[in-house]
Scaffold this motif. Structure first.
Motif, mmCIF file in Angstrom:
data_model
loop_
_atom_site.group_PDB
_atom_site.id
_atom_site.type_symbol
_atom_site.label_atom_id
_atom_site.label_comp_id
_atom_site.label_asym_id
_atom_site.label_seq_id
_atom_site.Cartn_x
_atom_site.Cartn_y
_atom_site.Cartn_z
ATOM 1 N N GLN A 240 0.842 -1.190 0.000
ATOM 2 C CA GLN A 240 0.000 0.000 0.000
ATOM 3 C C GLN A 240 0.883 1.247 0.000
ATOM 4 O O GLN A 240 1.646 1.475 0.929
ATOM 5 C CB GLN A 240 -0.934 0.010 1.207
ATOM 6 C CG GLN A 240 -1.844 -1.213 1.244
ATOM 7 C CD GLN A 240 -2.893 -1.142 2.345
ATOM 8 O OE1 GLN A 240 -3.681 -0.214 2.382
ATOM 9 N NE2 GLN A 240 -2.888 -2.126 3.232
ATOM 10 N N THR A 241 0.753 2.044 -1.041
ATOM 11 C CA THR A 241 1.629 3.204 -1.205
ATOM 12 C C THR A 241 1.653 4.092 0.034
ATOM 13 O O THR A 241 2.713 4.465 0.531
ATOM 14 C CB THR A 241 1.163 4.040 -2.418
ATOM 15 O OG1 THR A 241 1.312 3.263 -3.609
ATOM 16 C CG2 THR A 241 1.973 5.306 -2.543
ATOM 17 N N GLU A 242 0.490 4.428 0.535
ATOM 18 C CA GLU A 242 0.438 5.404 1.618
ATOM 19 C C GLU A 242 0.760 4.816 2.985
ATOM 20 O O GLU A 242 0.808 5.539 3.989
ATOM 21 C CB GLU A 242 -0.906 6.122 1.593
ATOM 22 C CG GLU A 242 -1.034 6.955 0.315
ATOM 23 C CD GLU A 242 -2.337 7.714 0.199
ATOM 24 O OE1 GLU A 242 -2.899 8.101 1.240
ATOM 25 O OE2 GLU A 242 -2.794 7.942 -0.941
ATOM 26 N N LEU A 299 7.709 3.797 -7.859
ATOM 27 C CA LEU A 299 7.918 5.236 -8.030
ATOM 28 C C LEU A 299 7.289 6.016 -6.884
ATOM 29 O O LEU A 299 7.877 6.983 -6.371
ATOM 30 C CB LEU A 299 7.331 5.686 -9.363
ATOM 31 C CG LEU A 299 8.091 5.217 -10.610
ATOM 32 C CD1 LEU A 299 7.210 5.326 -11.845
ATOM 33 C CD2 LEU A 299 9.367 6.020 -10.800
ATOM 34 N N GLN A 300 6.106 5.614 -6.455
ATOM 35 C CA GLN A 300 5.407 6.327 -5.392
ATOM 36 C C GLN A 300 6.036 6.065 -4.028
ATOM 37 O O GLN A 300 6.255 7.000 -3.244
ATOM 38 C CB GLN A 300 3.939 5.908 -5.394
ATOM 39 C CG GLN A 300 3.199 6.313 -6.665
ATOM 40 C CD GLN A 300 1.867 5.618 -6.844
ATOM 41 O OE1 GLN A 300 1.315 5.048 -5.894
ATOM 42 N NE2 GLN A 300 1.323 5.645 -8.065
ATOM 43 N N SER A 301 6.346 4.811 -3.727
ATOM 44 C CA SER A 301 6.856 4.477 -2.394
ATOM 45 C C SER A 301 8.248 5.041 -2.166
ATOM 46 O O SER A 301 8.555 5.535 -1.075
ATOM 47 C CB SER A 301 6.852 2.956 -2.180
ATOM 48 O OG SER A 301 7.740 2.304 -3.066
ATOM 49 N N PHE A 302 9.116 4.990 -3.178
ATOM 50 C CA PHE A 302 10.448 5.560 -3.016
ATOM 51 C C PHE A 302 10.357 7.066 -2.796
ATOM 52 O O PHE A 302 11.052 7.628 -1.949
ATOM 53 C CB PHE A 302 11.317 5.249 -4.234
ATOM 54 C CG PHE A 302 12.050 3.935 -4.160
ATOM 55 C CD1 PHE A 302 13.437 3.894 -4.107
ATOM 56 C CD2 PHE A 302 11.368 2.728 -4.161
ATOM 57 C CE1 PHE A 302 14.129 2.687 -4.047
ATOM 58 C CE2 PHE A 302 12.041 1.511 -4.103
ATOM 59 C CZ PHE A 302 13.434 1.492 -4.037
ATOM 60 N N ALA A 303 9.493 7.742 -3.560
ATOM 61 C CA ALA A 303 9.354 9.195 -3.404
ATOM 62 C C ALA A 303 8.823 9.544 -2.024
ATOM 63 O O ALA A 303 9.333 10.465 -1.355
ATOM 64 C CB ALA A 303 8.433 9.747 -4.491
ATOM 65 N N LEU A 304 7.803 8.833 -1.555
ATOM 66 C CA LEU A 304 7.231 9.124 -0.247
ATOM 67 C C LEU A 304 8.191 8.770 0.888
ATOM 68 O O LEU A 304 8.220 9.450 1.920
ATOM 69 C CB LEU A 304 5.909 8.376 -0.081
ATOM 70 C CG LEU A 304 4.753 8.894 -0.932
ATOM 71 C CD1 LEU A 304 3.539 7.973 -0.817
ATOM 72 C CD2 LEU A 304 4.380 10.314 -0.532
ATOM 73 N N ALA A 305 8.976 7.722 0.711
ATOM 74 C CA ALA A 305 9.969 7.367 1.734
ATOM 75 C C ALA A 305 10.997 8.482 1.876
ATOM 76 O O ALA A 305 11.358 8.880 2.996
ATOM 77 C CB ALA A 305 10.644 6.045 1.378
ATOM 78 N N GLN A 369 1.725 14.874 -4.770
ATOM 79 C CA GLN A 369 2.897 15.433 -5.443
ATOM 80 C C GLN A 369 4.075 15.392 -4.486
ATOM 81 O O GLN A 369 3.986 15.860 -3.361
ATOM 82 C CB GLN A 369 2.653 16.878 -5.877
ATOM 83 C CG GLN A 369 3.893 17.546 -6.497
ATOM 84 C CD GLN A 369 3.608 18.974 -6.920
ATOM 85 O OE1 GLN A 369 2.638 19.230 -7.630
ATOM 86 N NE2 GLN A 369 4.447 19.908 -6.477
ATOM 87 N N VAL A 370 5.174 14.803 -4.938
ATOM 88 C CA VAL A 370 6.425 14.816 -4.176
ATOM 89 C C VAL A 370 7.432 15.627 -4.977
ATOM 90 O O VAL A 370 7.645 15.366 -6.168
ATOM 91 C CB VAL A 370 6.954 13.394 -3.924
ATOM 92 C CG1 VAL A 370 8.292 13.449 -3.177
ATOM 93 C CG2 VAL A 370 5.941 12.578 -3.124
ATOM 94 N N THR A 371 8.029 16.626 -4.322
ATOM 95 C CA THR A 371 9.020 17.483 -4.976
ATOM 96 C C THR A 371 10.404 17.136 -4.452
ATOM 97 O O THR A 371 10.644 17.190 -3.238
ATOM 98 C CB THR A 371 8.718 18.966 -4.708
ATOM 99 O OG1 THR A 371 7.405 19.265 -5.193
ATOM 100 C CG2 THR A 371 9.730 19.867 -5.408
ATOM 101 N N LEU A 372 11.299 16.758 -5.352
ATOM 102 C CA LEU A 372 12.667 16.377 -5.001
ATOM 103 C C LEU A 372 13.616 17.446 -5.528
ATOM 104 O O LEU A 372 13.756 17.616 -6.745
ATOM 105 C CB LEU A 372 13.027 15.016 -5.608
ATOM 106 C CG LEU A 372 12.080 13.845 -5.275
ATOM 107 C CD1 LEU A 372 12.506 12.601 -6.035
ATOM 108 C CD2 LEU A 372 12.055 13.575 -3.775
ATOM 109 N N GLY A 373 14.239 18.178 -4.619
ATOM 110 C CA GLY A 373 15.275 19.109 -5.022
ATOM 111 C C GLY A 373 16.565 18.360 -5.262
ATOM 112 O O GLY A 373 16.998 17.568 -4.425
ATOM 113 N N ARG A 374 17.203 18.601 -6.406
ATOM 114 C CA ARG A 374 18.379 17.827 -6.799
ATOM 115 C C ARG A 374 19.501 18.765 -7.252
ATOM 116 O O ARG A 374 20.118 18.565 -8.283
ATOM 117 C CB ARG A 374 18.007 16.842 -7.909
ATOM 118 C CG ARG A 374 16.905 15.867 -7.512
ATOM 119 C CD ARG A 374 16.367 15.045 -8.682
ATOM 120 N NE ARG A 374 17.420 14.385 -9.404
ATOM 121 C CZ ARG A 374 17.563 14.436 -10.726
ATOM 122 N NH1 ARG A 374 16.721 15.153 -11.458
ATOM 123 N NH2 ARG A 374 18.537 13.812 -11.310
#
Length: 567
Positions: A240-242, A299-305, A369-374
């Motif tokens: 479950q993603t969330e 894609l979702q779980s890595f971003a949320l982690a 929406q997950v924002t990753l500053g790189r």
């Protein structure tokens, strides 16, 4: 005569030296063009099972099992070196992957309890006492691999109660804390740089386990001076993603309640499909998930982690195990070597999430929406949370961006009046629990950094039909809906319609910004093919391929000079 010989010898010298200059230049280019090491935050369990695919995908770390019952199956003087072949460690080192070892599984001769999960005999003895069998084993294995393996996880999923399916630790919480104590002290005797991980928790089997463990640890008068005998908390989060931000936040809350500050790793995450014909079919599986949803989940779980502050994340697993009744095929790669769509999603993660210096999640009723500053780039990860198709206005950071579908298809997009407008397809929501995984995931990659402001809903569409996505051919990613780029008539946010959030564990985490000190170069979007001789180790190969050509040039030159000298 001397002058003629000098001129002739000079010509021959130039023919000899020119190829050497060419070769030297090729090697120099190959050296300076070597690809950077992979980002150490992104891992995979047992990447050695397909090291070529792991190197291609940029796996930064891998977990390898060190079974005590396999290393010393017959007694304390035994040592089965073939259990963890040197080749596995060498492959990881050559690709820049860090190896993390997992220690578990009591041999029958070393316990009075059940084999594999029993408490080691002599655990209460001092760590220097030969009768403390676990301490002796830990010193040996940690010392043997010091410098090549410095991170050690102590057992696996100790929160699964004895008598339950999947149990791996048959001792109490107090006995597990003693196991950790002994490991920490013995390991540091063998390797002062050893990093000790708490055995990965499943959370859902026993939501009180970590707090009960911390109660024991903080009552130990020697605990505080040794950091309570562990350096990292590790978690396993599935399906479950969330659940990912929820479990991480609950874990951090438990640590904070006892005044303990430790990094958190997600050592296993995945959402295996129950339908992958003809390879694997589980019609009665606990979860109803397609191959495309598995890719979305990664894609979702890595971003949320990352947005929840996890220091590292790894997928379980890299390659399928042998089929077992009722067990999902977790591998990103099938046993025959073909790759599931989730493998392509993993490559997008190591490409467009790498080099992250900050991460922030914003949840809306209808989308995430997950924002990753790189550094010099920003990646925004977007997906619909429910079955409803949602049109989202995303403020721009630059004059154009790269839109990446989870299949890997890319297109250049340009904002209208400073806004990108994307249509996010709804989630399939076919599982009995509802929308356990969001809809197809899209990445918006732009040059520049900063907070461009909050995205908002422009309009919603009809809920997506609840029907399976077409099964892709082996190793092929089925086409996904491409988000529609439409002009935005106004920058005034449209009120967001109310909707019932996905029925997954509450609550939605507070967005966090997690600075990560590890540098990683920004990615230049694919795909212009670069000649192999310009890339790293392949450059040396390419340069070696030039040798026959150079020799031919040399021989032709010498022949031409010899012919000229005869005239």
């Amino acid at each position: 005569m001397f002058c003629r010989l000098f001129r002739r010898s000079s010509s021959i010298y130039s023919w000899l030296v020119l190829p050497l200059f060419i070769l030297h230049g090729s090697l120099a280019i190959a050296h300076w063009s070597s690809p950077p090491p992979p980002d150490p935050r992104f891992g995979a369990v047992e990447a050695f099972r397909d090291p070529v695919a792991a190197a291609e995908a940029g796996v930064g770390w891998e977990r390898i099992l060190f079974y005590w019952s396999e290393l010393q199956p017959n007694g304390p003087d035994d040592w089965n070196s073939s259990h963890v072949p040197e080749e596995w460690l060498n492959l990881a080192a050559s690709a820049g992957r860090e190896v993390v070892g997992l220690l578990k599984s009591t041999p029958a001769w070393a316990t009075d309890g059940p084999p594999f999960c029993g408490v080691p005999r002599g655990l209460d003895l001092p760590v220097d006492d030969p009768g403390n069998l676990w301490a002796t084993f830990v010193r040996r294995v940690v010392g043997m691999y010091a410098g090549r393996v410095n991170h050690w996880i102590v057992w696996n999923e100790p929160d699964i109660a004895p008598g339950s399916f999947g149990v791996e630790w048959c001792g109490s919480v107090e006995e597990y804390y003693r196991l950790l104590q002994v490991t920490y002290l013995a390991a540091h005797q063998a390797n002062p740089d050893a990093v000790i991980h708490l055995g990965a928790l499943t959370f859902w089997h026993d939501r009180t386990y970590l707090r009960r463990f911390l109660e024991v640890a903080t009552q130990d008068s020697t605990g505080a001076e040794h950091g309570y005998y562990f350096d990292v908390v590790t978690l396993h989060i599935y399906f479950q993603t969330e659940s990912v931000p929820y479990v991480i936040n609950e874990t951090r809350a438990a640590l904070n309640a006892f005044g303990v500050r430790k990094p958190i790793w997600v050592n296993e995450t995945n959402a295996a499909s129950n339908s992958d014909p003809p390879y694997w079919e589980l019609p009665e599986a606990n979860f109803n998930i397609t191959l495309q949803e598995q890719a979305s989940f990664l894609l979702q779980s890595f971003a949320l982690a990352l947005a929840s502050g996890a220091e590292r994340v790894a997928v379980y697993r890299w390659v399928d195990h042998e089929p077992q009744p009722g067990v999902e095929p977790n591998g990103l790669i099938r046993l025959d070597g073909s790759r599931r769509p989730a493998y392509d999603a993993y490559r997008l993660i190591t490409t467009y999430y790498s080099g992250m210096t900050s991460a922030r999640a914003r949840s809306e009723p209808l989308f995430y929406q997950v924002t990753l500053g790189r550094g010099g780039q920003t990646t925004r990860v977007l997906w619909a949370r429910t079955a409803t198709t949602v049109t989202v206005a995303v403020p721009a950071l630059a004059d154009e961006g790269l839109l990446v579908a989870q299949s890997g298809v890319t297109q250049t997009v340009r904002p209208v009046e400073g806004v990108y407008t994307l249509v996010l397809p709804g989630a399939r929501c076919a599982d009995s629990r509802g929308c356990i995984i969001g809809g197809p995931t899209f990445l918006l990659v732009e040059a520049g950094s900063g907070d461009p402001g909050r995205s908002w809903v422009v309009e919603t569409g009809e809920p997506a039909p609840v029907s399976p996505i077409a099964t892709p051919l082996p190793g092929d990613a089925s086409p996904l809906p491409t988000p529609i780029i439409v002009p935005t008539p106004t920058l005034t946010p449209t009120p967001t319609p109310t909707s019932t959030p996905t029925p997954t564990p509450p609550p939605t985490p507070t967005p966090t910004v997690t600075p990560i000190p590890t540098p990683s170069p920004t990615f230049t979007p694919p795909p212009t093919a670069t000649p192999a001789w310009l890339l790293g180790a392949a450059g040396v190969q390419g340069a070696s391929l030039l040798l026959p050509v150079l020799l031919v040039v040399l021989l032709l030159g010498v022949g031409a000079l010899a012919s000229r000298s005869r005239r």
